[in-house]
Design a protein around this motif. Sequence first.
Motif, mmCIF file in Angstrom:
data_model
loop_
_atom_site.group_PDB
_atom_site.id
_atom_site.type_symbol
_atom_site.label_atom_id
_atom_site.label_comp_id
_atom_site.label_asym_id
_atom_site.label_seq_id
_atom_site.Cartn_x
_atom_site.Cartn_y
_atom_site.Cartn_z
ATOM 1 N N ALA A 1 0.822 -1.214 0.000
ATOM 2 C CA ALA A 1 0.000 0.000 0.000
ATOM 3 C C ALA A 1 0.857 1.265 0.000
ATOM 4 O O ALA A 1 0.710 2.131 0.863
ATOM 5 N N PRO A 2 1.759 1.415 -0.983
ATOM 6 C CA PRO A 2 2.617 2.606 -1.009
ATOM 7 C C PRO A 2 1.861 3.920 -1.169
ATOM 8 O O PRO A 2 2.419 4.983 -0.909
ATOM 9 N N VAL A 3 0.585 3.869 -1.538
ATOM 10 C CA VAL A 3 -0.207 5.090 -1.622
ATOM 11 C C VAL A 3 -0.362 5.744 -0.249
ATOM 12 O O VAL A 3 -0.689 6.937 -0.149
ATOM 13 N N LEU A 4 -0.096 4.987 0.808
ATOM 14 C CA LEU A 4 -0.185 5.564 2.152
ATOM 15 C C LEU A 4 0.890 6.626 2.408
ATOM 16 O O LEU A 4 0.714 7.472 3.288
ATOM 17 N N VAL A 5 1.982 6.605 1.653
ATOM 18 C CA VAL A 5 3.024 7.632 1.840
ATOM 19 C C VAL A 5 2.481 9.015 1.506
ATOM 20 O O VAL A 5 2.551 9.920 2.353
ATOM 21 N N PRO A 6 1.923 9.252 0.319
ATOM 22 C CA PRO A 6 1.387 10.599 0.069
ATOM 23 C C PRO A 6 0.166 10.923 0.912
ATOM 24 O O PRO A 6 -0.059 12.093 1.253
ATOM 25 N N VAL A 7 -0.616 9.921 1.256
ATOM 26 C CA VAL A 7 -1.768 10.159 2.136
ATOM 27 C C VAL A 7 -1.274 10.652 3.496
ATOM 28 O O VAL A 7 -1.813 11.606 4.069
ATOM 29 N N THR A 8 -0.229 10.019 4.014
ATOM 30 C CA THR A 8 0.370 10.451 5.275
ATOM 31 C C THR A 8 0.930 11.860 5.153
ATOM 32 O O THR A 8 0.793 12.677 6.071
ATOM 33 N N ALA A 9 1.545 12.169 4.015
ATOM 34 C CA ALA A 9 2.093 13.514 3.805
ATOM 35 C C ALA A 9 0.976 14.564 3.814
ATOM 36 O O ALA A 9 1.150 15.653 4.385
ATOM 37 N N VAL A 10 -0.154 14.248 3.217
ATOM 38 C CA VAL A 10 -1.297 15.183 3.236
ATOM 39 C C VAL A 10 -1.787 15.371 4.670
ATOM 40 O O VAL A 10 -2.095 16.498 5.093
ATOM 41 N N CYS A 11 -1.859 14.292 5.424
ATOM 42 C CA CYS A 11 -2.261 14.393 6.836
ATOM 43 C C CYS A 11 -1.276 15.254 7.614
ATOM 44 O O CYS A 11 -1.668 16.027 8.493
ATOM 45 N N ALA B 1 4.119 18.731 1.532
ATOM 46 C CA ALA B 1 3.402 18.987 0.276
ATOM 47 C C ALA B 1 4.226 18.502 -0.912
ATOM 48 O O ALA B 1 3.675 17.932 -1.867
ATOM 49 N N PHE B 2 5.535 18.691 -0.860
ATOM 50 C CA PHE B 2 6.423 18.192 -1.911
ATOM 51 C C PHE B 2 6.349 16.672 -2.005
ATOM 52 O O PHE B 2 6.253 16.107 -3.099
ATOM 53 N N ILE B 3 6.360 16.011 -0.869
ATOM 54 C CA ILE B 3 6.280 14.542 -0.848
ATOM 55 C C ILE B 3 4.929 14.084 -1.402
ATOM 56 O O ILE B 3 4.865 13.162 -2.229
ATOM 57 N N ALA B 4 3.855 14.710 -0.965
ATOM 58 C CA ALA B 4 2.520 14.339 -1.449
ATOM 59 C C ALA B 4 2.426 14.545 -2.957
ATOM 60 O O ALA B 4 1.959 13.667 -3.685
ATOM 61 N N TRP B 5 2.888 15.678 -3.431
ATOM 62 C CA TRP B 5 2.847 15.980 -4.857
ATOM 63 C C TRP B 5 3.687 14.983 -5.644
ATOM 64 O O TRP B 5 3.246 14.431 -6.654
ATOM 65 N N GLY B 6 4.886 14.724 -5.188
ATOM 66 C CA GLY B 6 5.780 13.827 -5.898
ATOM 67 C C GLY B 6 5.338 12.374 -5.899
ATOM 68 O O GLY B 6 5.531 11.653 -6.879
ATOM 69 N N ARG B 7 4.726 11.930 -4.812
ATOM 70 C CA ARG B 7 4.297 10.540 -4.723
ATOM 71 C C ARG B 7 2.924 10.292 -5.331
ATOM 72 O O ARG B 7 2.637 9.192 -5.749
ATOM 73 N N PHE B 8 2.077 11.315 -5.370
ATOM 74 C CA PHE B 8 0.788 11.159 -6.036
ATOM 75 C C PHE B 8 0.920 11.246 -7.552
ATOM 76 O O PHE B 8 0.073 10.763 -8.286
#
Length: 127
Positions: A71-81, A113-120
Amino acid sequence: MNLALWIGAGVLAAVALGGGITKTFIPREKLAAAHGGGWTKDVSPRFIKTLGILELLAAAGLILPAVVDIAPVLVPVTAVCWVLLMVGAMITHGRLGEFKFVMLNLTYLALAAFIAWGRFAPGPESF
């Protein structure tokens, strides 16, 4: 780009881990006496511990899903949180006139925000 995202996630995870350990295991009175800890006087110890546990979960959520490829999508989800958490921190420190901490939280917010943007972002560089 991928390396920059990994470095950013590592730095943010270290910040979250440090803050989480501090808020979870150090008594409120000791936190209140520390520089930047004045906000703890106005909240319950349970709230502080809850924030600490959320920060510990954020530290894990920024790294582990990508490392174990579950579930690597949890990385950007965590970044948004984390962005949302930093908005709350900025409001809290702003109300207390601690603008140095507002700027520090803004830096963490920008990194998240950079992490969320880059991972999404779709593409081969996602992970």
